[in-house]
Design a protein around this motif. Sequence first.
Motif, PDB file in Angstrom:
ATOM      1  N   GLU B  40     -18.468 -14.634   3.542  1.00  0.00           N
ATOM      2  CA  GLU B  40     -18.415 -13.564   2.535  1.00  0.00           C
ATOM      3  C   GLU B  40     -16.974 -13.075   2.346  1.00  0.00           C
ATOM      4  O   GLU B  40     -16.671 -11.886   2.498  1.00  0.00           O
ATOM      5  CB  GLU B  40     -19.333 -12.404   2.928  1.00  0.00           C
ATOM      6  N   ARG B  41     -16.106 -13.987   1.963  1.00  0.00           N
ATOM      7  CA  ARG B  41     -14.697 -13.621   1.797  1.00  0.00           C
ATOM      8  C   ARG B  41     -14.490 -12.674   0.616  1.00  0.00           C
ATOM      9  O   ARG B  41     -13.632 -11.813   0.648  1.00  0.00           O
ATOM     10  CB  ARG B  41     -13.849 -14.878   1.608  1.00  0.00           C
ATOM     11  N   ASN B 139      -7.215 -21.235   4.302  1.00  0.00           N
ATOM     12  CA  ASN B 139      -7.519 -20.055   3.491  1.00  0.00           C
ATOM     13  C   ASN B 139      -6.842 -18.847   4.125  1.00  0.00           C
ATOM     14  O   ASN B 139      -7.129 -18.514   5.286  1.00  0.00           O
ATOM     15  CB  ASN B 139      -9.035 -19.860   3.430  1.00  0.00           C
ATOM     16  N   PRO B 140      -5.949 -18.146   3.416  1.00  0.00           N
ATOM     17  CA  PRO B 140      -5.218 -17.036   4.033  1.00  0.00           C
ATOM     18  C   PRO B 140      -6.136 -15.916   4.505  1.00  0.00           C
ATOM     19  O   PRO B 140      -5.812 -15.219   5.480  1.00  0.00           O
ATOM     20  CB  PRO B 140      -4.287 -16.552   2.919  1.00  0.00           C
ATOM     21  N   ILE B 141      -7.305 -15.778   3.863  1.00  0.00           N
ATOM     22  CA  ILE B 141      -8.222 -14.718   4.305  1.00  0.00           C
ATOM     23  C   ILE B 141      -8.735 -15.004   5.706  1.00  0.00           C
ATOM     24  O   ILE B 141      -8.882 -14.107   6.534  1.00  0.00           O
ATOM     25  CB  ILE B 141      -9.378 -14.545   3.299  1.00  0.00           C
ATOM     26  N   ASP B 142      -8.944 -16.281   6.024  1.00  0.00           N
ATOM     27  CA  ASP B 142      -9.467 -16.626   7.347  1.00  0.00           C
ATOM     28  C   ASP B 142      -8.484 -16.224   8.448  1.00  0.00           C
ATOM     29  O   ASP B 142      -8.889 -15.929   9.577  1.00  0.00           O
ATOM     30  CB  ASP B 142      -9.772 -18.133   7.423  1.00  0.00           C
ATOM     31  N   ARG B 143      -7.188 -16.206   8.120  1.00  0.00           N
ATOM     32  CA  ARG B 143      -6.171 -15.792   9.108  1.00  0.00           C
ATOM     33  C   ARG B 143      -6.137 -14.276   9.290  1.00  0.00           C
ATOM     34  O   ARG B 143      -5.680 -13.770  10.294  1.00  0.00           O
ATOM     35  CB  ARG B 143      -4.779 -16.268   8.650  1.00  0.00           C
ATOM     36  N   LEU B 144      -6.589 -13.566   8.226  1.00  0.00           N
ATOM     37  CA  LEU B 144      -6.491 -12.102   8.243  1.00  0.00           C
ATOM     38  C   LEU B 144      -7.782 -11.430   8.703  1.00  0.00           C
ATOM     39  O   LEU B 144      -7.781 -10.296   9.169  1.00  0.00           O
ATOM     40  CB  LEU B 144      -6.164 -11.596   6.823  1.00  0.00           C
ATOM     41  N   TRP B 145      -8.878 -12.133   8.573  1.00  0.00           N
ATOM     42  CA  TRP B 145     -10.199 -11.555   8.822  1.00  0.00           C
ATOM     43  C   TRP B 145     -10.497 -11.627  10.326  1.00  0.00           C
ATOM     44  O   TRP B 145     -11.075 -12.574  10.806  1.00  0.00           O
ATOM     45  CB  TRP B 145     -11.232 -12.337   8.012  1.00  0.00           C
ATOM     46  N   ASP B 147     -12.345  -9.557  12.385  1.00  0.00           N
ATOM     47  CA  ASP B 147     -13.710  -9.318  12.889  1.00  0.00           C
ATOM     48  C   ASP B 147     -14.729 -10.162  12.127  1.00  0.00           C
ATOM     49  O   ASP B 147     -15.863  -9.750  11.912  1.00  0.00           O
ATOM     50  CB  ASP B 147     -14.057  -7.827  12.778  1.00  0.00           C
ATOM     51  N   ARG B 148     -14.295 -11.350  11.740  1.00  0.00           N
ATOM     52  CA  ARG B 148     -15.190 -12.221  10.969  1.00  0.00           C
ATOM     53  C   ARG B 148     -16.398 -12.631  11.814  1.00  0.00           C
ATOM     54  O   ARG B 148     -16.240 -13.035  12.971  1.00  0.00           O
ATOM     55  CB  ARG B 148     -14.387 -13.468  10.578  1.00  0.00           C
TER      56      ARG B 148
END
Lengths: 596, 596
Positions: B40-41, B139-145, B147-148
């Motif tokens: 759920e990016r 994916n840059p979000i995966d590096r920032l997220w 508490d994924r």
Amino acid sequence: MMHANRLADLRQRLQQQGLDAFIIPHDDEHLGEYIPPYAERLDWISGFNGSAGAAVVLAEQAAIFVDGRYTVQVRHQCDPTLFAFHHLINEPYLDWLAERLEGGARVGFDPRLHSQKWYQDADARLADQGINLVPMSHNPIDRLWHDRPAPGHHPASLLSQEYSGQHSEAKRHRIAETLAAGNIDAQLLTQAEPINWLLNIRGRDIPCLPVVLSFALLHRDGRVQLFADPDKFTDLELQAHCGQDVTLAPMDALEQALTELGRQGARVQLDPSTANAWSALVLSRAGAELIYGDDPCMLLKACKNPVEVHGSRAAHLRDGAAVCRFLAWLDRRLAEPNPEQEDEGTLADRLAACRRQSPEFVEPSFSTISALGPNAAMCHYHHVNGVPRRLGQDAIYLVDSGGQYLDGTTDITRTVAVGRPDDDMRKLFTLVLRGHIDLAQARFPAGTGGLQLDALARMPLWQQGYNFDHGTGHGVGHFLSVHEGPQRISPKGSMVPLTTGMIVSNEPGYYREDAFGIRCENLVVVQPAATDGDIPVFELETLTFVPFDRRLIDPTWLEPKHIAWLDDYHRQVWEKVSPQLDGEELDWLKQATRPL
Amino acid sequence: MMHANRLADLRQRLQQQGLDAFIIPHDDEHLGEYIPPYAERLDWISGFNGSAGAAVVLAEQAAIFVDGRYTVQVRHQCDPTLFAFHHLINEPYLDWLAERLEGGARVGFDPRLHSQKWYQDADARLADQGINLVPMSHNPIDRLWHDRPAPGHHPASLLSQEYSGQHSEAKRHRIAETLAAGNIDAQLLTQAEPINWLLNIRGRDIPCLPVVLSFALLHRDGRVQLFADPDKFTDLELQAHCGQDVTLAPMDALEQALTELGRQGARVQLDPSTANAWSALVLSRAGAELIYGDDPCMLLKACKNPVEVHGSRAAHLRDGAAVCRFLAWLDRRLAEPNPEQEDEGTLADRLAACRRQSPEFVEPSFSTISALGPNAAMCHYHHVNGVPRRLGQDAIYLVDSGGQYLDGTTDITRTVAVGRPDDDMRKLFTLVLRGHIDLAQARFPAGTGGLQLDALARMPLWQQGYNFDHGTGHGVGHFLSVHEGPQRISPKGSMVPLTTGMIVSNEPGYYREDAFGIRCENLVVVQPAATDGDIPVFELETLTFVPFDRRLIDPTWLEPKHIAWLDDYHRQVWEKVSPQLDGEELDWLKQATRPL
């Protein structure tokens, strides 16, 4: 021997020009449905005179390709020692060619007789195998065909605004605005119907299709260059009729006009499916930018204006009276001695005579299909191609016919009892009629295409495990072609939305091979319907008023709503047609239209 | 502030990588309809948790694009100072990007989350303006997220042949033959449903969709490489179940397998609309020849075999009993004091509890739509997104729900009286039901597509000037997705022929904004029909057995054939469902199914 000699002459010419093959389509340079006699090149080379097909001639062999309608006829008309017979759709002639030619082979074709789209597709198809498609500047058949009929010199006529409902200037400027909005400099028009519609002219160049054969260029400022035989316009005030910005030049002048557009680097729109490859070649060689798009006349032409709808209603009342007179006569004739003296041909002639009583009648809108018994099971039967069948031996008779009137075009099929129809015939007639009624009662919102409505007319047949192998409805012109697009009600049909003023046929049928054929056809016009609901919807107003034969109806296959529709329809037939009839014909109508 | 900070972090990363923009679609790498929480990016960056949409982030601005279902929800969930709101379809985000970026700009995207077709089209669209579309390896979000959520570790299960009806080996080899015939070396499968169908496996990786998330390669010899979390298969005899030529490797191993195919110069088929761009990039960079074609599993999966049809029938009987128990309870509850203690949420919970009584019930097949009064006018209403409306103030209630059972998937909508429906509501309910019945009674020959049948279900509404703004029917899987293709009954629908074993919904409706909503939905399965006619035809066998609410039926809007269908349907409901009920529920069913 005639066709053998012609083939030999053609082959000699091809050899001289270094060609390995030549393609002879049925079409003429306008690529319309009908062609004039001087364009019957396929007939000249092969003897086949059907309305669609193509021949391919190689040095040592030749083949002719026809569709399902003509597989029997082609065998009667063509010499099998000269031509192999193939199916136009299932065995594409390009495949046949590709199988027989080597890489490097040269296939000649006349680019005037093929669409630009055909040329693009065929060129790509053959290029795959290194075969070259060669556009020829002259058609070799035209050099060989010494007794070729001359083009007709039927004068053109100007269709008054009383019939057309809209001045050419208004039509031209409306379309010109869309061209300007799309930054298009000119629209090339190659089909006779849109040009005749655009300029409110008509002609007699083709039987059943009241047009002047022509090309035209419509410019972004609304100006039109018409290319047609000027002799047809002698004594006519074309510019007073169409506007000063319509000019007339001979057909030959088209090449120069296209070349000039090219020199100006103009953006010229054409429909690659209907414009011939020659015009596209001339334009692009001269430097024009080709824009591919639909012919903008087609949709406007399909949506009849209120005057055209009014005229169509009037034409249908006259036509209805003519068909009623014929059907009344037929019933009388059956009761008289020796009905076998009549045959499919004399019946068709009698019907034509009934139509000719109307002063507004111009000509038939197509060749009447007059088919008794098993002949009616052949959808494209025509009695002139064999021995017409005699009255008196069959239970049912199918007659599909129509007229061109100054104010509209008609097309009607009635299937009537001429003997003792059995229960099965009555069941199937009633199922066909039920489908007709279900479609006639349809209402639908804006955006609905004919493809979405087609099943309504088939469902009563489908329920019982029957179907028919043709479309349910085709578009019909206004004192123009009896077949027009873009709208269509068919399983292969179109998603072009049905909208106000479109005229379409409603003609489900059923065909039992070697036994009988049934079709129930009225024309309908799309009109807004009044409801109390949320959204505007359209309905199909019936234009045709002729009784359906109650002797063929088995009411057990109908629901109350179908019977209500039929009774109301017959009440309207009586109201609208009875003032035109008297004596025995009036009595006949009274009986034929009484409630079920 | 949370989303502002996330946006700031993302922008910093984009700047470091020299990117001017980044696209965040809702999809995950399988490009299916449903995604697991860890994918759920779009929600993470924007707060929007609808089932479709995309965000675009530029250095100074950002926008979120959603379709008509979510225009209200997105305003509730997203901060308008961070995201401009646009329409996903009417205002394509590529246009939005192109208006805001200069030539030479670099737009980043994660090629795992976009289809190959999207990539081709978008690349061409942006290249027109000199804008570069840059596939990113991470994916840059995966590096920032931070508490994924972790991917779930729900174990897989093996679907026995008792339920699947066909061994994986038979399915695999049947498709492999078509690959070999097309000279294709391997088929890349990227969607979970066809892979789970092909291998007769199921999982719990996504709520409501009982699949193991996976990729697979099906080779021309029938061999399958499955890429999925091996932990989910611990203790399962996968090869004993599927065949020795099915191998399992972690999802990560897909890249190497694709690269190997590329090194061999293999011809690999994928569906560019459903396979992600990443897999196509890996394949083509490694030297594979990409063949674009439909996923060959889809049509076979859509045509349920006799065992699957048998299972679906059984699942529907259990599901019907559960819904009947719920409706019986609802009527009792309405007669008791304080019905306002119940709301849309408690009603949905009660229905879920009724379904859970069945041991074969696994989970809901989608989130229940439980909508009272005006809420039912929103087709995609979900009570959890606001304050659930209370029982007692409205006339009608719409409940659309379904279950996943080991032997089939159900989906049913009933609209029932929970107050005093007025004449207009009864009229519209009856018109909707009449359309449902007309479609239910359809028969049609081979080759008929859903697009041709859609109008049957709408015609009673169209006649009165009403319509509904969704398709009439979607495909339904067998213990798989409640939405599946390729068949579909819709005005935008497909011409894929409906054929034996296809399960589709029959769900016309009517929605009056701020007032009420109506939908009548059963599932049907296409089966051969027996007739005395000329040609084989299909019919739609109804699978769902739950009464339609007679309190909402106004028989004046029905013809005798509709009443006959309803009485027969209710007779069947009684026969099939009554053995599963007793006491007050049985009494309720007796009343609810008596003839009209």
